[in-house]
Design a protein around this motif. Sequence first.
Motif, PDB file in Angstrom:
ATOM      1  N   LEU A  20     -11.567  16.274  67.460  1.00 56.30           N
ATOM      2  CA  LEU A  20     -10.500  17.245  67.702  1.00 56.30           C
ATOM      3  C   LEU A  20      -9.142  16.693  67.287  1.00 56.30           C
ATOM      4  N   LEU A  21      -8.908  15.422  67.548  1.00 56.24           N
ATOM      5  CA  LEU A  21      -7.660  14.797  67.117  1.00 56.24           C
ATOM      6  C   LEU A  21      -7.570  14.754  65.593  1.00 56.24           C
ATOM      7  N   THR A  22      -8.688  14.486  64.934  1.00 50.96           N
ATOM      8  CA  THR A  22      -8.719  14.482  63.465  1.00 50.96           C
ATOM      9  C   THR A  22      -8.363  15.852  62.918  1.00 50.96           C
ATOM     10  N   TRP A  23      -8.818  16.899  63.596  1.00 48.15           N
ATOM     11  CA  TRP A  23      -8.526  18.273  63.177  1.00 48.15           C
ATOM     12  C   TRP A  23      -7.193  18.771  63.739  1.00 48.15           C
ATOM     13  N   ARG A  24      -6.430  17.877  64.343  1.00 40.61           N
ATOM     14  CA  ARG A  24      -5.106  18.175  64.911  1.00 40.61           C
ATOM     15  C   ARG A  24      -5.134  19.246  66.000  1.00 40.61           C
ATOM     16  N   LYS A  25      -6.189  19.241  66.771  1.00 38.48           N
ATOM     17  CA  LYS A  25      -6.305  20.140  67.923  1.00 38.48           C
ATOM     18  C   LYS A  25      -5.895  19.343  69.163  1.00 38.48           C
TER      19      LYS A  25
END
Length: 150
Positions: A20-25
């Motif tokens: 999720l952090l990689t996808w900027r969520k």
Amino acid sequence: MLGFSMFGHIAFLAFVVAALLTWRKIRTAFSVLLAGSVAILFAVIMKYLVSRPRPGVFYEIEQRELLISGLGYPSAHTAVAAVIAFYIVGHVRSGFRWIIWLGVILVGFSRIYLGVHAPLDVLGGLLIGLLVSKLVENVVRYMRISDNGR
């Protein structure tokens, strides 16, 4: 069945947060991490308050996951799976959301199949996961954290 159980493991929780952090969520990652941590903590506290043994201590039950010990109620794996599903389901196309909830059911079923939880343990874990997720969702909304980090 052990593979299905891993979708409720703390390592999978960390993987989901990292993805999720990689996808900027940002909001969703924070929510999953907070809700997952609180659900695990609450499940551990409930285990000691209820003090119900795992089904594997009874001679009628064949315990297939041999490295497990401790108390049974509630299932922390199911709680974690419910937390992950609660937040991920909103990021999946509506026609595929049932697959996420099927995953939660398979985690719970796998815990019973492996002989490490009774059905009530799984139900308790599911309820903890969903209630903690809803509580954290309201807290994060109050904090006004957005998914884009602003």
